[in-house]
Design a protein around this motif. Structure first.
Motif, PDB file in Angstrom:
ATOM      1  N   ALA A   3      31.005  34.216  29.373  1.00  0.00           N
ATOM      2  CA  ALA A   3      31.114  33.330  30.535  1.00  0.00           C
ATOM      3  C   ALA A   3      30.250  33.853  31.677  1.00  0.00           C
ATOM      4  CB  ALA A   3      32.564  33.240  30.965  1.00  0.00           C
ATOM      5  N   LYS A   4      29.718  32.927  32.444  1.00  0.00           N
ATOM      6  CA  LYS A   4      28.944  33.284  33.632  1.00  0.00           C
ATOM      7  C   LYS A   4      29.918  33.380  34.805  1.00  0.00           C
ATOM      8  CE  LYS A   4      25.400  31.492  36.647  1.00  0.00           C
ATOM      9  NZ  LYS A   4      24.913  30.216  37.136  1.00  0.00           N
ATOM     10  N   ILE A   5      29.900  34.510  35.478  1.00  0.00           N
ATOM     11  CA  ILE A   5      30.815  34.746  36.592  1.00  0.00           C
ATOM     12  C   ILE A   5      29.995  34.929  37.862  1.00  0.00           C
ATOM     13  CG2 ILE A   5      32.684  36.205  37.471  1.00  0.00           C
ATOM     14  CD1 ILE A   5      33.241  34.819  34.722  1.00  0.00           C
ATOM     15  N   THR A   6      30.305  34.145  38.893  1.00  0.00           N
ATOM     16  CA  THR A   6      29.627  34.320  40.174  1.00  0.00           C
ATOM     17  C   THR A   6      30.685  34.489  41.263  1.00  0.00           C
ATOM     18  OG1 THR A   6      29.510  31.920  40.488  1.00  0.00           O
ATOM     19  CG2 THR A   6      27.565  32.975  39.571  1.00  0.00           C
ATOM     20  N   VAL A   7      30.346  35.306  42.240  1.00  0.00           N
ATOM     21  CA  VAL A   7      31.224  35.526  43.387  1.00  0.00           C
ATOM     22  C   VAL A   7      30.406  35.202  44.624  1.00  0.00           C
ATOM     23  CG1 VAL A   7      32.609  37.200  44.675  1.00  0.00           C
ATOM     24  CG2 VAL A   7      32.511  37.332  42.183  1.00  0.00           C
ATOM     25  N   SER A   8      30.947  34.323  45.462  1.00  0.00           N
ATOM     26  CA  SER A   8      30.224  33.919  46.664  1.00  0.00           C
ATOM     27  C   SER A   8      31.192  33.803  47.834  1.00  0.00           C
ATOM     28  CB  SER A   8      29.523  32.574  46.429  1.00  0.00           C
ATOM     29  OG  SER A   8      30.485  31.572  46.155  1.00  0.00           O
ATOM     30  N   ALA A   9      30.627  33.525  49.000  1.00  0.00           N
ATOM     31  CA  ALA A   9      31.448  33.345  50.203  1.00  0.00           C
ATOM     32  C   ALA A   9      31.127  31.987  50.805  1.00  0.00           C
ATOM     33  CB  ALA A   9      31.163  34.447  51.212  1.00  0.00           C
ATOM     34  N   HIS A  10      32.118  31.388  51.450  1.00  0.00           N
ATOM     35  CA  HIS A  10      31.949  30.103  52.117  1.00  0.00           C
ATOM     36  C   HIS A  10      32.471  30.246  53.537  1.00  0.00           C
ATOM     37  CE1 HIS A  10      31.818  25.781  52.732  1.00  0.00           C
ATOM     38  NE2 HIS A  10      33.074  25.840  53.171  1.00  0.00           N
ATOM     39  N   LYS A  11      31.560  30.109  54.502  1.00  0.00           N
ATOM     40  CA  LYS A  11      31.925  30.210  55.924  1.00  0.00           C
ATOM     41  C   LYS A  11      32.685  31.504  56.214  1.00  0.00           C
ATOM     42  CE  LYS A  11      31.792  25.301  56.833  1.00  0.00           C
ATOM     43  NZ  LYS A  11      32.482  24.125  57.319  1.00  0.00           N
ATOM     44  N   LEU A  12      32.159  32.606  55.697  1.00  0.00           N
ATOM     45  CA  LEU A  12      32.799  33.905  55.825  1.00  0.00           C
ATOM     46  C   LEU A  12      31.749  34.951  56.196  1.00  0.00           C
ATOM     47  CD1 LEU A  12      35.777  34.709  55.290  1.00  0.00           C
ATOM     48  CD2 LEU A  12      35.048  35.480  53.049  1.00  0.00           C
ATOM     49  N   LEU A  25      35.858  43.801  41.184  1.00  0.00           N
ATOM     50  CA  LEU A  25      37.204  43.529  40.676  1.00  0.00           C
ATOM     51  C   LEU A  25      37.225  42.296  39.776  1.00  0.00           C
ATOM     52  CD1 LEU A  25      39.349  44.263  43.861  1.00  0.00           C
ATOM     53  CD2 LEU A  25      39.038  45.727  41.862  1.00  0.00           C
ATOM     54  N   THR A  26      36.461  41.282  40.140  1.00  0.00           N
ATOM     55  CA  THR A  26      36.426  40.048  39.339  1.00  0.00           C
ATOM     56  C   THR A  26      35.827  40.311  37.967  1.00  0.00           C
ATOM     57  OG1 THR A  26      36.264  38.702  41.335  1.00  0.00           O
ATOM     58  CG2 THR A  26      35.591  37.674  39.270  1.00  0.00           C
ATOM     59  N   GLU A  27      34.726  41.077  37.915  1.00  0.00           N
ATOM     60  CA  GLU A  27      34.101  41.379  36.616  1.00  0.00           C
ATOM     61  C   GLU A  27      35.058  42.134  35.705  1.00  0.00           C
ATOM     62  OE1 GLU A  27      30.527  43.363  37.835  1.00  0.00           O
ATOM     63  OE2 GLU A  27      29.505  41.471  38.299  1.00  0.00           O
ATOM     64  N   GLN A  28      35.804  43.080  36.272  1.00  0.00           N
ATOM     65  CA  GLN A  28      36.782  43.824  35.474  1.00  0.00           C
ATOM     66  C   GLN A  28      37.916  42.909  35.024  1.00  0.00           C
ATOM     67  OE1 GLN A  28      38.030  47.100  37.930  1.00  0.00           O
ATOM     68  NE2 GLN A  28      35.998  48.038  37.954  1.00  0.00           N
ATOM     69  N   HIS A 175      50.804  42.166  35.550  1.00  0.00           N
ATOM     70  CA  HIS A 175      50.731  43.587  35.188  1.00  0.00           C
ATOM     71  C   HIS A 175      49.321  44.006  34.764  1.00  0.00           C
ATOM     72  CE1 HIS A 175      51.189  41.720  31.237  1.00  0.00           C
ATOM     73  NE2 HIS A 175      50.618  42.803  30.755  1.00  0.00           N
ATOM     74  N   LEU A 176      48.509  43.045  34.321  1.00  0.00           N
ATOM     75  CA  LEU A 176      47.130  43.366  33.919  1.00  0.00           C
ATOM     76  C   LEU A 176      46.310  43.894  35.087  1.00  0.00           C
ATOM     77  CD1 LEU A 176      46.406  40.251  31.655  1.00  0.00           C
ATOM     78  CD2 LEU A 176      46.984  42.583  30.912  1.00  0.00           C
ATOM     79  N   ALA A 177      46.703  43.548  36.307  1.00  0.00           N
ATOM     80  CA  ALA A 177      45.983  44.029  37.492  1.00  0.00           C
ATOM     81  C   ALA A 177      46.069  45.543  37.617  1.00  0.00           C
ATOM     82  CB  ALA A 177      46.522  43.357  38.746  1.00  0.00           C
ATOM     83  N   ASN A 178      47.089  46.158  37.007  1.00  0.00           N
ATOM     84  CA  ASN A 178      47.203  47.620  37.023  1.00  0.00           C
ATOM     85  C   ASN A 178      46.023  48.290  36.340  1.00  0.00           C
ATOM     86  OD1 ASN A 178      49.593  47.935  38.451  1.00  0.00           O
ATOM     87  ND2 ASN A 178      50.843  47.670  36.620  1.00  0.00           N
ATOM     88  N   GLN A 179      45.403  47.596  35.374  1.00  0.00           N
ATOM     89  CA  GLN A 179      44.257  48.160  34.672  1.00  0.00           C
ATOM     90  C   GLN A 179      43.001  48.139  35.548  1.00  0.00           C
ATOM     91  OE1 GLN A 179      43.799  46.533  30.697  1.00  0.00           O
ATOM     92  NE2 GLN A 179      45.989  46.103  30.630  1.00  0.00           N
ATOM     93  N   ILE A 180      43.037  47.326  36.599  1.00  0.00           N
ATOM     94  CA  ILE A 180      41.897  47.231  37.507  1.00  0.00           C
ATOM     95  C   ILE A 180      42.098  48.156  38.706  1.00  0.00           C
ATOM     96  CG2 ILE A 180      40.540  45.666  38.957  1.00  0.00           C
ATOM     97  CD1 ILE A 180      41.715  43.376  37.182  1.00  0.00           C
ATOM     98  N   VAL A 181      43.252  48.001  39.352  1.00  0.00           N
ATOM     99  CA  VAL A 181      43.613  48.836  40.502  1.00  0.00           C
ATOM    100  C   VAL A 181      44.997  49.406  40.204  1.00  0.00           C
ATOM    101  CG1 VAL A 181      44.081  48.886  42.988  1.00  0.00           C
ATOM    102  CG2 VAL A 181      42.326  47.360  42.086  1.00  0.00           C
TER     103      VAL A 181
END
Length: 186
Positions: A3-12, A25-28, A175-181
């Motif tokens: 999958a193609k994953i993109t992270v962007s900002a809107h008015k931030l 964090l998103t890629e992990q 609980h899967l978030a524990n594997q990231i942080v």
């Protein structure tokens, strides 16, 4: 094909470090959720935004999904988007092209751990959208909510039941978030 994953900002403006952290964090999370949840990970665009940006992007995504330019539907989508932005931290919306838009209100996430839990939750929803019949059901419900085309009471009841099941599944994956942080789901 992955999958193609993109992270962007809107008015931030001025959120460079936050963007870099969100991307990492998103890629992990994509790898972890992809292995743990049934379905296929679609292309995902994670957009960090404000509460106002969430309302705006959420309304636009709903209208695109419903395939409508009707003024009443636009007004309903905007009103619903504003109401939703006040109550949620993030939202996953399927797009007409098969990808998924994940809207995250950056200011409502004080730590990396909170963001990790939110991203895992929304990516589980992205995986759910790839399952048989889910997109059609979501489109039908969106068209009904925006007053474009009514769905039967049975379809509305079935959608609500399945939505609750999907929410339970997504919360069950926190609980899967524990594997990231470490200590994210605590």
């Amino acid at each position: 094909m992955s999958a193609k994953i993109t992270v962007s900002a809107h008015k931030l403006p001025g959120y460079g470090p936050t963007m870099r952290t969100a991307k990492r964090l998103t890629e992990q999370a994509v790898r972890i959720v992809g292995r743990a949840v049934s379905g296929r990970m679609p292309d995902v665009e994670v957009t960090l935004t404000t509460e106002r940006g969430m309302a705006e992007l959420s309304a636009a995504a709903d209208l695109a999904l419903a395939g409508s330019t009707d003024r009443r539907a636009q007004r309903r989508a905007v009103d619903e988007g504003k109401r939703l932005a006040r109550t949620v931290m993030a939202r996953a919306v399927p797009c007409p092209d098969g990808s998924v838009l994940v809207l995250v209100i950056a200011d409502k996430h004080r730590t990396e751990a909170e963001f990790a839990v939110t991203v895992v939750h929304e990516l589980v929803h992205a995986m759910q959208f790839s399952r048989k019949g889910v997109i059609e059901r979501v489109v039908r419900d969106t068209r009904d909510r925006l007053g474009i085309e009514r769905q039967s009471r049975r379809d509305a009841r079935d959608h609500l039941y399945l939505l609750q099941q999907e929410e339970r599944e997504a919360r069950g994956c926190h609980h899967l978030a524990n594997q990231i942080v470490p200590a994210a789901a605590a």
